[in-house]
Each structure stands twice: as structure tokens, then as C-alpha cells.
Design an enzyme around this catalytic site. Structure first.
Site, PDB file in Angstrom:
ATOM      1  N   GLU A 105       0.182  -0.651  -0.321  1.00 28.38           N
ATOM      2  CA  GLU A 105      -0.161   0.436   0.252  1.00 28.38           C
ATOM      3  C   GLU A 105       1.068   1.619  -0.032  1.00 28.38           C
ATOM      4  O   GLU A 105       0.527   2.310  -0.479  1.00 28.38           O
ATOM      5  CB  GLU A 105      -0.989  -0.095   0.750  1.00 28.38           C
ATOM      6  CG  GLU A 105      -1.953  -1.470   0.902  1.00 28.38           C
ATOM      7  CD  GLU A 105      -3.053  -1.221   2.136  1.00 28.38           C
ATOM      8  OE1 GLU A 105      -2.093  -1.506   3.635  1.00 28.38           O
ATOM      9  OE2 GLU A 105      -4.008  -0.739   2.321  1.00 28.38           O
ATOM     10  N   GLU A 125      -3.142  -9.742   3.140  1.00 29.67           N
ATOM     11  CA  GLU A 125      -4.185  -9.555   4.303  1.00 29.67           C
ATOM     12  C   GLU A 125      -4.963 -10.458   4.589  1.00 29.67           C
ATOM     13  O   GLU A 125      -5.614 -10.808   6.035  1.00 29.67           O
ATOM     14  CB  GLU A 125      -4.676  -8.322   4.497  1.00 29.67           C
ATOM     15  CG  GLU A 125      -3.915  -7.061   5.311  1.00 29.67           C
ATOM     16  CD  GLU A 125      -3.118  -6.496   3.618  1.00 29.67           C
ATOM     17  OE1 GLU A 125      -3.427  -7.054   2.523  1.00 29.67           O
ATOM     18  OE2 GLU A 125      -2.727  -5.391   3.755  1.00 29.67           O
TER      19      GLU A 125
HETATM   20  C1  3H9 Z   1      -1.286  -5.100   7.210  1.00 27.62           C
HETATM   21  O1  3H9 Z   1       0.014  -4.991   6.307  1.00 27.62           O
HETATM   22  C2  3H9 Z   1      -2.617  -4.135   6.729  1.00 27.62           C
HETATM   23  C3  3H9 Z   1      -2.903  -2.772   6.273  1.00 27.62           C
HETATM   24  O2  3H9 Z   1      -2.832  -3.073   5.134  1.00 27.62           O
HETATM   25  C4  3H9 Z   1      -3.517  -2.208   6.960  1.00 27.62           C
HETATM   26  C5  3H9 Z   1      -2.872  -1.633   8.177  1.00 27.62           C
HETATM   27  C6  3H9 Z   1      -3.711  -0.388   8.152  1.00 27.62           C
HETATM   28  N1  3H9 Z   1       4.412  -7.393  11.738  1.00 27.62           N
HETATM   29  O3  3H9 Z   1       7.818 -15.408   8.738  1.00 27.62           O
HETATM   30  P1  3H9 Z   1       9.469 -15.064   8.936  1.00 27.62           P
HETATM   31  C7  3H9 Z   1       7.571 -11.017  12.312  1.00 27.62           C
HETATM   32  S1  3H9 Z   1      -1.309  -6.825   7.434  1.00 27.62           S
HETATM   33  C8  3H9 Z   1       5.534  -7.588  12.611  1.00 27.62           C
HETATM   34  O4  3H9 Z   1      10.199 -16.201  10.249  1.00 27.62           O
HETATM   35  P2  3H9 Z   1      10.567 -15.085   6.733  1.00 27.62           P
HETATM   36  C9  3H9 Z   1       7.296 -12.633  12.201  1.00 27.62           C
HETATM   37  O5  3H9 Z   1       6.617 -12.646  13.568  1.00 27.62           O
HETATM   38  C10 3H9 Z   1      -0.152  -7.646   7.596  1.00 27.62           C
HETATM   39  N2  3H9 Z   1       5.941  -8.529  12.938  1.00 27.62           N
HETATM   40  O6  3H9 Z   1      10.786 -13.768   8.298  1.00 27.62           O
HETATM   41  C11 3H9 Z   1       9.291 -13.338  12.775  1.00 27.62           C
HETATM   42  O7  3H9 Z   1       8.981 -12.961  14.206  1.00 27.62           O
HETATM   43  P3  3H9 Z   1      10.414 -13.681  15.259  1.00 27.62           P
HETATM   44  C12 3H9 Z   1       0.454  -8.142   5.612  1.00 27.62           C
HETATM   45  C13 3H9 Z   1       6.162  -9.928  11.869  1.00 27.62           C
HETATM   46  O8  3H9 Z   1      11.751 -14.059   6.069  1.00 27.62           O
HETATM   47  C14 3H9 Z   1       9.567 -12.928  12.066  1.00 27.62           C
HETATM   48  O9  3H9 Z   1       9.417 -11.856  11.648  1.00 27.62           O
HETATM   49  N3  3H9 Z   1       1.621  -8.682   5.942  1.00 27.62           N
HETATM   50  C15 3H9 Z   1       5.657  -9.194  10.707  1.00 27.62           C
HETATM   51  O10 3H9 Z   1      10.626 -16.309   6.777  1.00 27.62           O
HETATM   52  C16 3H9 Z   1      10.664 -13.424  10.610  1.00 27.62           C
HETATM   53  O11 3H9 Z   1       9.297 -13.667   9.922  1.00 27.62           O
HETATM   54  C17 3H9 Z   1       1.678  -9.905   5.667  1.00 27.62           C
HETATM   55  O12 3H9 Z   1       0.757 -10.671   6.279  1.00 27.62           O
HETATM   56  C18 3H9 Z   1       4.458  -7.953  10.464  1.00 27.62           C
HETATM   57  N4  3H9 Z   1       3.751  -7.679   9.749  1.00 27.62           N
HETATM   58  O13 3H9 Z   1       9.568 -14.222   6.023  1.00 27.62           O
HETATM   59  C19 3H9 Z   1       2.959 -10.406   6.260  1.00 27.62           C
HETATM   60  N5  3H9 Z   1       6.059 -10.290   9.906  1.00 27.62           N
HETATM   61  O14 3H9 Z   1      11.443 -13.741  14.687  1.00 27.62           O
HETATM   62  C20 3H9 Z   1       3.389 -11.183   6.797  1.00 27.62           C
HETATM   63  C21 3H9 Z   1       6.781 -11.221  10.316  1.00 27.62           C
HETATM   64  O15 3H9 Z   1      10.191 -12.969  16.562  1.00 27.62           O
HETATM   65  N6  3H9 Z   1       4.283 -11.379   7.039  1.00 27.62           N
HETATM   66  N7  3H9 Z   1       6.914 -10.622  11.787  1.00 27.62           N
HETATM   67  O16 3H9 Z   1       9.254 -15.036  15.251  1.00 27.62           O
HETATM   68  C22 3H9 Z   1       5.689 -12.542   6.540  1.00 27.62           C
HETATM   69  O17 3H9 Z   1       4.357 -13.599   5.432  1.00 27.62           O
HETATM   70  C23 3H9 Z   1       7.279 -13.138   6.629  1.00 27.62           C
HETATM   71  O18 3H9 Z   1       6.972 -12.960   7.875  1.00 27.62           O
HETATM   72  C24 3H9 Z   1       7.880 -12.604   5.452  1.00 27.62           C
HETATM   73  C25 3H9 Z   1       9.483 -12.669   6.120  1.00 27.62           C
HETATM   74  C26 3H9 Z   1       7.538 -12.815   4.048  1.00 27.62           C
HETATM   75  C27 3H9 Z   1       7.467 -10.980   5.899  1.00 27.62           C
END
Ligand code: 3H9
Length: 701
Positions: A105, A125
Site C-alpha cells: 500500500e 491480509e
Molecule cells: C497489513 O499490512 C494491514 C494493512 O493492509 C492495513 C493496516 C492499516 N509485523 O516469517 P518470518 C515477524 S497486515 C510484525 O520468520 P521470513 C515474525 O513474527 C500485514 N512482525 O521471516 C518473526 O518474528 P520472530 C500484512 C512480523 O523471512 C520475524 O518477523 N503482511 C511481521 O520467513 C521473521 O518472520 C503480512 O501478512 C509483521 N507484519 O518471511 C506479511 N511479519 O523472529 C506477514 C513478520 O520473533 N509476514 N514478522 O519469530 C510474512 O509473510 C513473512 O514474515 C515475511 C518474511 C514474508 C515478511
């Protein structure tokens, strides 16, 4: 200014690098930092353009999920996005890695986007029970139209640069190795060409083909109804995309925001985010924190049956060379043919090429009847018949041939791994790896840690799971470990309900309505009733003679009705159909069994079925935590989500119990215990938690 945004100025271009490891999530510091840096750049006469990029591997992983459920802090992401778009100087998003959710976004608000080869953009999301909430539905639809927007947002997929370029989401795929350099070059190009600002809200490409946009909305609704009608956020996404076609931009944004808030408040959001964090938390066991894995290059598999072949395929897929051991040439031929069949199916589906299959089967895979061919293997996975003596005999051979330090793993579903380990001279090297069938597809792996298992063996098992792209959960030794032990208990509860008056078809339907893809009796028919029958016979001698025993399953199996593979089980599968029909003969067997047991059948509503089924599941799950078979409640949740079809949006049985209220669950168990106090013994830990007014979540910390 917050340190989460680093500002560098080069050739009149302000380069803003988001620096919030590990994934540059848009926490309040990043939002404020972006806001302030934009303000400063806009007001500085020396700056003619702005580049936004991510420090490290990631552009922006999305909104900071850890902030969800807490009071929102200004500036909100929507306001930051609008501020970027309203900037009077051109803003370029230089996408270096994943730009997900709020990250995409932010990029969509920039006036131009350049992507490096490794960039990926997506709006995932929906996986968290949410929807884009900072303009994603409105801006994406304006650029690509409703059809592509719905595809992107409902599928949650990560899109590669070539497709992003084709869709018009990015303006350039850059060959630069640094996104900051790519962004700078593009910003200088804008200046040279006097391209100026280009707010996405003013774009109309996607809105032009109205007939197709309307058709896409209709199709999306129908598909969603068919696939997952109980999910909340996908329908809100469709409404928001529709609004992008019908409403002025700012009204569309406000509408999107109101739908986003509804999603945020839904219990599905809580369940899905619990699942997201839990599946990351299970990877961290005390052993993985404190010990380094052993070498992990080559692997041996003993046994070429269904499990052995599936495990072999999982290992080959992860790039390991695998030696399969079987007792004779005929068994080897069968084992090899089973692995070959897995890959032939993948070739037929276009997932791999013939050439890839040849490499897997002819170069990575080998088979032998000689245990001595396992002498160099770092890990050996035993996947022979589920029988203690057979397994012990294999382990004796492994003890004789395996090199010092080799890990000896058993793929048992129920057997006592301590007994297997203590039968050889190196119990510290023995561990359980409980794969789920089909092992090359199912994501769950229970890593069963025996009494003497060395911590570095556990760490290696977790590393192996990661290489296999499995979700690994640490379990302790008991009959059935985490998953099958809990399954045994709630399946028994289902059988009691069946004998007491609920038909298996009604139980299946109630559990499907709860969110399971299949009910327990459909699963039994799919897996094969003979497996459970064999287990029941094995345990018959040690069964508590005072415990209630339902004979219905045995009566069905005695007729040779093992489910789909025999054309009938609980259901009738006519003419090879995979969809079963209720079987009047089975209903007659149930009635006869009830009569034999002197049971007067009674009615069970869907609600009562779910209430009992879940109470049984939660009670035994609590015992599993109390007995330290699972480290935390969240480990139970992940096991049942990934191995037993528990609806993800409910977060798992322990999360579900927290949502319902532990006092209510306990009260149910106490009520049921009046009928059968032996079966319905409230878990001691559950009673303690209720007395303390606590939740399972408190034990996850
Ligand atoms: C959103 O964006 C809403 C908006 O549209 C509107 C808002 C108004 N936040 O997965 P990993 C942490 S909703 C906080 O092992 P990878 C994760 O818990 C969001 N923390 O790494 C972990 O922590 P820990 C939409 C986050 O390299 C560490 O980072 N976005 C977030 O295999 C490493 O993560 C998503 O749904 C976060 N957003 O993969 C994306 N993301 O080390 C969600 C991760 O303490 N994230 N953490 O266990 C992912 O798909 C994967 O984490 C990503 C990296 C591909 C980014």
C-alpha cells in the site's frame, strides 16, 4: 526523528530507507519517520524527488501485526499513505524485497515504482482474517481493474516483477543490485523528463472495462461461497473492490476503512493471527536455542511402504541424496515404484519436468538391501511396519552400521521411543520424526524427543524440518504423542455420541459446519478403517475394563468395509465415487449395537455435537500440556491446525477455548462427567486455570 527511517540525500533526491528489522514492519516509529521525512523533503528547496526503499532484504513486510488489538497510535497508516500520494514532489518506491500488505500500500501511494528482480508484491491480509486497510483495495483496482485486484487480494499471492510490470503495478524492473541506486536513477529520469507527480487516486486504467469488472465481482462472490463461505474478510474484500468502481476515491477509502475495522474486530482475525505467530513460535524449542545442529547432508530411509516412499520424496524435494533400504529386491522395486509414482503424478500435473524427475530418481535416489550402505548417512529415518519388535530389529542393525554421531530417527505414530532408544547402545542419537501421510505433502512434523535424546539431535531435527518446509512441533513421548493422543480422545467422544443417538453423518455435518474440511467419519473412510481397527486390537489387552467401549467401528470393519478403498465404510462409495452417501446398512449396524448395549437413542443438535467434541478435544489437549508432552498450548494448536484439519481461522483448540471461556468449557465437562465420570475427568490444569481466572494464552508466554 525516529531512527526507523534513515535519510540520505544524493543529487537532490532524498532517499528514505526503512530500517525496522526483521521485516521493516510499519510500526508507529516507521509511520512517524516516513511522515516527518516526507514533510522535510517536501519543504527543502534542495530536494526535487524522494525515494522510499527498505534497508536489508525486505521492502516492508506490512503493518506491524504486533500492534493489532491495541489502541491505534497516530499517525495511522492510511494517513501516511495519503501524505505520500499528496507529496508535491515525485515519490518513487524502489522495491528491494517483499512489499506485503501495508508495504504494498505504501508502494502504491508512491507516484512511480521500480522493482529489483528479487522484489515481490502482494496483499496477503486475507490470510490474517483482514483486508487491505490503507487504500490497497481502492488503489489496486484503479490500476489493474477489479478482476486482477480480486485475484491478488483474495489469493494473497506474492507477485514477481515481470507480472507486476505486465499489470502496470510497477513502471520498471531494474537490473541494479541496489534498490536505492535504482530509485535514484529513476528519480533523475523523472526530473529530466519532467514527468512530475502522478497520484494513483487519479488513475483510471482499471475502471475502464466495466462489464468485465462487474462479471469479476460476481464470479468472485460465487467462488467464495463455494470454497469458504464461513470466512468473513474475503466478502468484505469483494465489497471494497466493488466500492472502488462505484464510489469517489475518498468515499471508497472511508468504506474500506470501515470494513477493515470490522475485520480487525472479528474473532477470525484473532484466530488467524494466533496461528501466524504460533507457527513461528513452535520452531523455537529450548534445544534449538541452546545447541547447534549436527551435519546434515545425506539421509537414509529404511522402508519403502507408503510412509517410507512419501518421506523419501519429501527429502528428495528438499535436495537431499537419499538411500532407501528394503529387505529384498522385490520390496525395493515396490518402494522405488511408489516414489516414481509420486513424481510421475507431478510430471502429469506439470509441476516438474521429465528431466527433473530423472535427476531426482536416477541421481539423488538410490536403493539397496544392505544396511551397510547407510554407513555414511547423517540421518537415518526408519519407516517400517508399526510394531515394536520389528522396529527394534531395525534399530539393532542401524546401531551396527551407522557412523558415530548419525541420527537414528523413527517414524512411529504411537510406539514408545524410549523403549526403542534404550534397546541400542546410543540412545542419545535416537529421536522420533512423526510424519503425516502423504509425507511429501502434509506440512506437520512431530519431533518426538525421548528421555535421552541429545539436544543437538533435536536441533538437527528442527533444521531438517525447515529444509523440508515442514512445520515442526516438539513433542514428548506418550502413546500418540501430541496429535494422535488428542485425536484418540475426541474420536472416542464422537463414537459415544454416535452410540447415544447422533448418526455419523450428523456428526460429520456438524463438524464441517464448525469449519473442518471433513468430519471424523469421512476422515476415517479416507484413511482406511483397518488402521484404527489394528490399533484397537493392539490395545485391547491393556484397555481399562471399566471404560465404555463402542463396538460400531469393529462391526463395520469385520465386514471388510474399510472406507473408500473398499467402496464402503461409514459411507457408501458407489461406482468408485470418492463422495460417500449415507449407508442404511451402517445405520442398521449402529441401531443393533445400541440395542445390544441397552441404549435408548437421543437427539443431538449440531451445537451439542460441537460442544462435546470440543470439550473432549480441549480436555485432552490440556492434559497433554500438563504432562509436558507439548511445550505450550500453542504447540497443540499448531499440531491440530497442520495435521488434523482444525479450522485455521479458529486458531486451534486452545485458542478456541480461550475465546469461548475456560470456565464454560470446564462447566460442560463437569456436566458430561455426570454420565461418564471415567471418560469426562476434568483436566487438573484446566481446573487450576479456571480457579486463577487465567487463559491458555498466559501459558504461551
Ligand atoms: C497489513 O499490512 C494491514 C494493512 O493492509 C492495513 C493496516 C492499516 N509485523 O516469517 P518470518 C515477524 S497486515 C510484525 O520468520 P521470513 C515474525 O513474527 C500485514 N512482525 O521471516 C518473526 O518474528 P520472530 C500484512 C512480523 O523471512 C520475524 O518477523 N503482511 C511481521 O520467513 C521473521 O518472520 C503480512 O501478512 C509483521 N507484519 O518471511 C506479511 N511479519 O523472529 C506477514 C513478520 O520473533 N509476514 N514478522 O519469530 C510474512 O509473510 C513473512 O514474515 C515475511 C518474511 C514474508 C515478511
Amino acid at each position: 526523528m525516529p531512527t526507523e527511517v534513515i535519510v540520505n540525500v544524493e543529487q537532490g533526491v532524498s532517499i528514505l530507507s526503512i530500517n525496522n528489522p526483521p521485516v521493516n514492519a510499519l510500526g508507529v516509529g516507521v509511520r512517524q519517520g516516513l511522515f516527518d521525512a516526507l514533510e522535510q523533503a517536501e519543504n527543502s528547496p534542495d530536494i526535487h524527488a524522494i525515494v522510499i526503499t527498505g534497508a536489508g532484504r525486505t521492502f516492508i513486510g506490512g503493518a506491524d501485526i504486533r500492534e493489532f488489538g491495541k489502541p491505534p497510535q497516530e499517525p495511522l497508516l492510511g494517513a501516511v499513505c495519503n501524505r505520500i500520494e499528496a507529496c508535491k514532489k515525485p515519490v518513487v518506491a524502489a522495491i528491494n524485497g517483499v512489499a506485503l500488505g501495508g508495504g504494498m500500500e505504501v508502494a502504491l501511494c508512491a507516484h512511480y515504482r521500480v522493482a529489483l528482480e528479487q522484489a515481490r508484491m502482494g496483499l496477503p491480509e486475507v490470510n490474517l482474517g483482514l483486508m487491505p486497510g490503507a487504500g490497497g483495495t481502492q488503489r489496486t483496482t484503479r490500476i489493474v481493474g477489479a478482476r486482477a485486484a480480486l485475484d491478488l487480494i483474495l489469493s494473497a499471492r506474492q507477485v514477481k516483477p515481470d507480472e507486476l510490470l505486465k499489470l502496470g503495478i510497477v513502471d520498471q524492473v531494474s537490473e541494479y543490485s541496489s534498490a536505492a541506486d535504482a530509485g535514484l536513477a529513476f528519480a533523475l529520469h523523472i526530473e529530466q523528463q519532467k514527468m512530475g507527480v502522478r497520484p494513483t487516486r487519479e488513475r483510471t486504467e482499471g475502471l475502464s472495462n466495466d462489464a468485465d469488472n462487474r462479471a469479476a465481482l460476481l464470479e468472485a462472490r460465487t467462488q467464495q461461497e463455494q470454497r469458504a463461505k464461513h470466512l468473513f474478510s474475503p466478502f468484505r474484500i469483494i465489497e471494497a473492490v466493488e466500492a472502488a468502481l462505484d464510489l469517489p476515491f475518498d468515499d471508497g477509502l472511508a468504506f474500506e476503512r470501515s470494513l477493515f475495522t470490522q475485520c480487525m474486530e472479528s474473532s477470525q482475525r484473532k484466530g488467524l493471527i494466533h496461528a501466524f505467530f504460533s507457527e513461528r513460535a513452535v520452531a523455537k524449542s529450548p534445544e534449538t536455542r541452546n545447541s547447534k545442529p549436527r551435519t546434515l547432508n545425506s539421509i537414509g530411509v529404511v522402508g519403502g511402504g507408503t510412509m517410507g516412499a512419501g518421506i523419501t520424496a519429501a527429502l528428495l524435494d528438499a535436495g537431499f541424496p537419499v538411500v532407501m533400504i528394503e529387505r529384498d529386491q522385490e520390496s525395493i522395486n515396490r518402494g522405488k515404484a511408489s516414489v516414481d509414482k509420486i513424481y510421475a503424478r507431478q510430471v502429469a500435473k506439470g509441476r516438474i519436468t521429465d528431466a527433473q524427475k530423472t535427476i531426482l530418481m536416477d541421481q539423488q535416489f538410490s536403493a539397496s538391501t544392505q544396511f551397510s550402505d547407510l554407513a555414511q548417512a547423517d540421518v537415518i529415518v526408519e519407516a517400517v511396519f508399526e510394531d515394536m519388535d520389528v522396529k527394534k530389529a531395525v534399530f539393532e542393525q542401524l546401531d551396527a552400521v551407522a557412523k558415530p554421531g548419525a541420527i537414528l530417527a523413527t517414524n512411529t505414530s504411537y510406539l514408545d521411543i524410549d523403549e526403542i532408544a534404550s534397546s541400542i547402545a546410543r540412545p542419545a542419537d535416537v529421536i522420533g520424526l512423526h510424519f503425516f501421510s502423504p509425507a511429501n505433502i502434509m506440512k506437520l512434523l512431530e519431533i518426538v524427543v525421548a528421555e535421552k535424546t541429545s539436544p543437538d539431535v533435536v536441533s538437527t531435527a528442527f533444521l531438517l524440518a525447515k529444509k523440508l518446509s515442514k512445520v515442526a512441533v516438539r513433542a514428548g513421548v506418550c502413546d500418540g504423542f501430541i496429535g494422535n493422543r488428542i485425536l484418540g480422545y475426541y474420536r472416542q467422544c464422537a463414537d459415544y455420541m454416535m452410540e447415544d443417538g447422533a448418526s455419523p453423518y450428523a456428526i460429520d455435518e456438524a463438524m464441517r459446519n464448525f469449519g473442518y474440511p471433513m468430519g471424523p467419519y469421512q476422515v476415517s473412510d479416507l484413511a482406511g478403517g483397518d488402521i484404527g481397527w489394528a490399533t484397537r486390537k493392539r490395545k485391547a489387552a491393556t484397555r481399562d475394563p471399566n471404560a465404555r467401549y463402542v463396538h460400531i467401528a469393529d462391526r463395520i470393519c469385520e465386514r471388510g468395509w474399510f472406507g473408500q478403498k473398499t467402496g464402503r465404510g461409514y459411507y457408501l462409495y458407489e461406482n468408485g465415487s470418492r463422495v460417500g452417501k449415507p449407508d442404511p446398512d451402517v445405520e442398521a449396524i449402529i441401531e443393533a449395537t445400541r440395542a445390544e448395549a441397552g441404549i435408548q437413542p437421543r437427539e443431538f443438535s449440531d451445537k451439542q455435537i460441537v460442544q462435546r467434541y470440543m470439550a473432549a478435544m480441549i480436555n485432552e489437549s490440556t492434559n497433554v500440556v500438563a504432562d509436558k508432552i507439548a511445550l505450550r498450548p500453542l504447540d497443540v494448536d499448531v499440531t491440530l491446525l497442520y495435521g488434523y484439519g482444525f479450522p485455521r481461522w479458529r486458531g486451534g483448540p486452545m485458542k478456541y477455548a480461550d475465546e469461548i471461556g475456560l470456565d464454560i468449557i470446564l462447566k460442560d465437562i463437569q456436566t458430561f462427567s455426570k454420565e461418564d465420570p471415567l471418560f469426562w475427568k476434568p483436566s487438573r490444569l484446566l481446573v487450576e486455570l479456571v480457579e486463577r481466572g487465567d487463559t491458555f494464552e498466559s501459558l504461551n508466554k
